[in-house]
Design an enzyme around this catalytic site. Structure first.
Site, PDB file in Angstrom:
ATOM      1  N   GLN A 198     -16.348  30.629  -8.276  1.00 29.51           N
ATOM      2  CA  GLN A 198     -15.214  30.329  -7.389  1.00 29.51           C
ATOM      3  C   GLN A 198     -14.242  29.361  -8.058  1.00 29.51           C
ATOM      4  O   GLN A 198     -13.590  28.559  -7.388  1.00 29.51           O
ATOM      5  CB  GLN A 198     -15.725  29.737  -6.064  1.00 29.51           C
ATOM      6  CG  GLN A 198     -16.363  30.739  -5.143  1.00 29.51           C
ATOM      7  CD  GLN A 198     -15.388  31.812  -4.681  1.00 29.51           C
ATOM      8  OE1 GLN A 198     -14.179  31.678  -4.795  1.00 29.51           O
ATOM      9  NE2 GLN A 198     -15.927  32.897  -4.146  1.00 29.51           N
ATOM     10  N   SER A 199     -14.120  29.438  -9.358  1.00 31.49           N
ATOM     11  CA  SER A 199     -13.282  28.483 -10.091  1.00 31.49           C
ATOM     12  C   SER A 199     -11.789  28.786  -9.958  1.00 31.49           C
ATOM     13  O   SER A 199     -11.325  29.871 -10.330  1.00 31.49           O
ATOM     14  CB  SER A 199     -13.685  28.517 -11.569  1.00 31.49           C
ATOM     15  OG  SER A 199     -12.706  27.895 -12.364  1.00 31.49           O
TER      16      SER A 199
END
Ligand SMILES: *Cc1c(COP(=O)(O)O)cnc(C)c1O
Length: 325
Positions: A69-70
């Site tokens: 989820q960067s």
């Protein structure tokens, strides 16, 4: 230290009338969540000089490490798409709080839509070592790799937030005829904050930058910001005696990076309801929770002016959908 153009001029600075009326002080928001490719966010300012450096070095493949989820990875891949560069994301699970679709929506989905090349590694693998392995493979295939520093927070990256400080000085000056009393920002790897601190210090403004840590719970982050700020000041104004004015608060991280907090969720709801703006559980929600607390405790006073940096991250709201049920 030139830049590739990833952003179209200054991001907007907006007054938040309803939040200000509710809390007391005049609060403005700097919309660094808007503009640029890959969905936008604070990493693009950093990448303007980092990617320019990569291109100078004839690199054609950008390598970044992060979790699924960067935001940093999403924005890097978006910028790489725009510029016609290749990119590789070395990924591992880093966030404790998960739901069944955590690695499939939010930033993970956007990475997939951009056809990002993901190299999954296991949680105990070392990011740097794994990125170097990937870089070797890139060289073997006849291309030239460039490893993006953690969070984009080296000198080149942080200079992007010196640019932001200068934008705020100009924009806020034309609204209020002075510099804001406080800048409030979430602080992860530290480059955003260090660039802001250096920017206001170099221009000799009394503005204090308050960073709310979202990652480190100890003094580590204070040292990172102190050292990076000094490095920026030295690079821009060598042999000067400029003093940095900042405060770093590590009390709003919660259990861990990426773990939600009640105060963060409350802040997200408050901004959505009052202003139609979306913060996220990992970064901006925690920083806004910190600001609300400072106002409630009268550390920030009703006649103070504040600029809150909206660093982006809205896709995370979707990834954490179940925490708002
Ligand atoms: C990366 C990120 C931050 C933290 O910025 P640093 O420069 O790493 O401290 C804050 N907010 C969002 C939305 C981010 O993606």
């Amino acid at each position: 230290m030139h830049k590739v153009k990833l952003l179209n001029g200054a991001s907007s600075l907006e007054f938040l009338p309803n939040l200000s009326a509710k809390l007391g002080p005049k609060i403005f928001i700097k919309r660094d969540d808007e503009g640029g490719r890959g969905g936008g966010g604070n990493k693009l300012r950093k990448y303007e000089r980092i990617i320019a450096d990569a291109i100078d070095k004839k690199a054609d493949t950008l390598i970044i490490a992060g979790h699924y989820q960067s935001n940093a990875a999403r924005e890097l891949v978006g910028a790489a798409c725009q510029l016609g560069l290749k990119s590789i994301v070395v990924c591992k699970d880093m966030i404790p709080e998960q739901n069944p679709t955590f690695n499939q929506n939010g930033n993970a989905l956007l990475l997939k839509l951009m056809n990002a090349k993901i190299v999954p590694i296991s949680t105990h693998d070392d990011f740097q070592a794994e990125m170097e392995k990937v870089a070797k493979d890139v060289i073997k295939s006849g291309h030239l790799p460039y490893i993006i520093p953690f969070g984009g927070s080296n000198l080149l990256g942080a200079l992007g937030y010196l640019d932001c400080a200068n934008e705020i000085i100009e924009q806020f000056g034309s609204i209020a005829g002075k510099s804001p009393d406080y800048i409030v920002t979430p602080t992860g790897s530290g480059g955003t904050m260090a660039g802001l601190v250096a920017g206001f210090a170099i221009e000799n403004m009394s503005t204090k930058v308050i960073g709310f840590s979202v990652l480190h719970k100890d003094e580590t982050i204070k040292n990172i910001v102190t050292n990076l700020t000094a490095e920026i000041i030295t690079s821009v104004k060598p042999n000067s005696n400029i003093e940095a004015n900042f405060e770093l608060d590590t009390n709003f991280v919660g259990d861990a990076y990426g773990a939600t907090t009640e105060s963060g969720k409350k802040a997200i709801r408050m901004l959505a309801e009052l202003e139609g703006l979306f913060l996220c559980p990992v970064y901006t929600g925690k920083a806004m929770a910190g600001l609300i607390d400072y106002i409630e405790k009268n550390k920030v006073k009703n006649d103070d002016t504040i600029v809150f940096i909206h660093t982006g991250g809205m896709p995370l709201v979707h990834a954490y959908y179940n925490t708002f049920e």
